[in-house]
Design an enzyme around this catalytic site. Structure first.
Site, short mmCIF file in Angstrom:
data_model
loop_
_atom_site.label_atom_id
_atom_site.label_comp_id
_atom_site.label_asym_id
_atom_site.label_seq_id
_atom_site.Cartn_x
_atom_site.Cartn_y
_atom_site.Cartn_z
N LYS A 51 -9.72 -20.47 43.86
CA LYS A 51 -10.90 -20.91 43.45
C LYS A 51 -12.33 -20.35 45.68
O LYS A 51 -12.49 -19.80 45.55
CB LYS A 51 -10.99 -21.42 43.03
CG LYS A 51 -11.40 -21.77 41.44
CD LYS A 51 -11.30 -23.36 41.08
CE LYS A 51 -10.81 -22.44 38.91
NZ LYS A 51 -10.70 -23.25 38.20
N GLN A 95 -10.62 -29.66 38.97
CA GLN A 95 -9.93 -28.89 38.38
C GLN A 95 -9.28 -29.89 37.26
O GLN A 95 -8.33 -31.02 37.84
CB GLN A 95 -8.30 -28.46 39.61
CG GLN A 95 -7.36 -27.86 38.50
CD GLN A 95 -7.25 -26.35 38.87
OE1 GLN A 95 -9.03 -25.60 38.66
NE2 GLN A 95 -7.18 -25.95 37.19
N ASP A 118 -18.67 -25.45 36.30
CA ASP A 118 -17.84 -25.02 35.31
C ASP A 118 -18.65 -25.23 33.91
O ASP A 118 -18.08 -24.24 32.68
CB ASP A 118 -17.19 -26.59 34.73
CG ASP A 118 -15.52 -25.31 36.12
OD1 ASP A 118 -15.09 -24.54 36.31
OD2 ASP A 118 -14.86 -26.49 36.35
#
Ligand code: NAD
Length: 279
Positions: A51, A95, A118
């Site tokens: 990422k 995460q 997200d």
């Protein structure tokens, strides 16, 4: 049968985003993605590294927080609160999975929905349900891009989604509905999965069961999208679809690796640029 090339499509998206980011930079619009990892799960470390690499590629900043396994929820929520208030931060990503003892729900709900790149926050999920523009979960958003960019028309097609998780199956079904497909959602309690899957013009499989879907589940000419990622007995990557069995019947199919996988990060970057554009 035609292969849907997720690697090439994700690269094209990242290149488009890179141009957009440099245009915005010229206008003085910039910002960073904050990536938080708690503990050092090796798979999570790889995802976080990728990422950050993607941020660098498209030209946005990234700040990372690598927190020890025993981080308290209070400490983590404190960091999120600071990042919510920090105007240089355009996106906040925690995460998953989090170590046991930390509530994923409480942590994800603490992220400002306008920085939830997200697309997991209930406010953003709700907006997706009622058809408002919002951050959408990256993997299902990536599947829509794969279909559109490979020339698959969705409107009026029967789409069958296998899996109903909050991050893949459910948003996937909502997105296909938004594209005017007729959508059936199957799950672990579905009776006669084979018969329903065999009716699909577009079959999207996100069940987390290695090579489960074989030719018996496929209508000839169907488009098959495989979201699953696993390692088989020879340690090779495979999906939820038994590729060798299904490919001869499908009109188009995603391989694993190189199908849906690379799209997730590309769509995360798209969400970051969306957040930048809102500035
Ligand atoms: P999950 O385990 O949360 O959900 C699996 C879903 O499949 C459940 O809703 C369950 O009801 C359904 N299911 C399980 N067994 C079934 C059966 N026998 N018949 C019908 N339905 C069944 O998994 P998830 O997080 O949605 O992920 C699904 C797969 O996609 C996993 O392999 C995961 O690794 C992969 N994944 C890939 C990406 C990517 O970037 N490509 C991202 C997220 C998940």
């Amino acid at each position: 049968m035609e292969l849907i090339d997720g690697k090439a499509i994700s690269q094209a998206i990242k290149d488009e985003l890179k141009d957009k980011v440099s245009e915005l930079k010229a206008k003085g619009i910039e910002g960073s993605l904050a990536v938080i990892q708690v503990g050092n799960d090796p798979a999570s470390s790889v995802y976080v590294k990728n990422k950050k690499k993607a941020c660098e590629y498209i030209g946005i900043g990234s700040v990372s927080y690598e927190l020890p396994e025993d981080t308290t929820e209070e400490k983590l929520l404190g960091i999120i609160k600071e990042l919510n208030a920090d105007t240089s931060v355009i996106g906040i990503l925690v995460q998953l999975p989090l170590p046991a003892g930390l509530s994923e729900d409480r942590v994800l709900n603490a992220i400002d929905p306008s920085k939830d790149v997200d697309g997991f926050h209930p406010v953003n999920v709700g907006k997706l349900v009622i058809g408002e523009d919002t951050f959408v979960s990256c993997t299902p958003a990536g599947v829509i891009e794969l279909l559109k960019r490979s020339g698959v028309s969705i409107q009026g097609k029967h789409a069958v989604v296998i899996g109903r998780s909050n991050i893949v199956g459910k948003p996937m079904a909502l997105l296909m509905l938004r594209e005017n497909a007729t959508v059936t959602v199957c799950h672990s309690k579905t009776a006669d999965l084979k018969a329903i899957a065999k009716e699909a013009d577009i079959l999207i499989v996100a069940m987390g069961k290695p090579k489960f879907i074989d030719a018996d589940y496929i209508k000839p000419g169907a488009v098959v999208i495989d979201v699953g990622i696993h390692r088989d007995s020879e340690n090779k990557l495979c999906g939820d679809v038994d590729f060798d069995s299904v490919a001869p019947l499908a009109s188009k199919i995603t391989p694993v690796p190189g199908g849906v996988g690379p799209m997730t990060i590309a769509m995360l970057m798209a969400n970051c640029v969306k957040s930048l554009l809102k500035r």
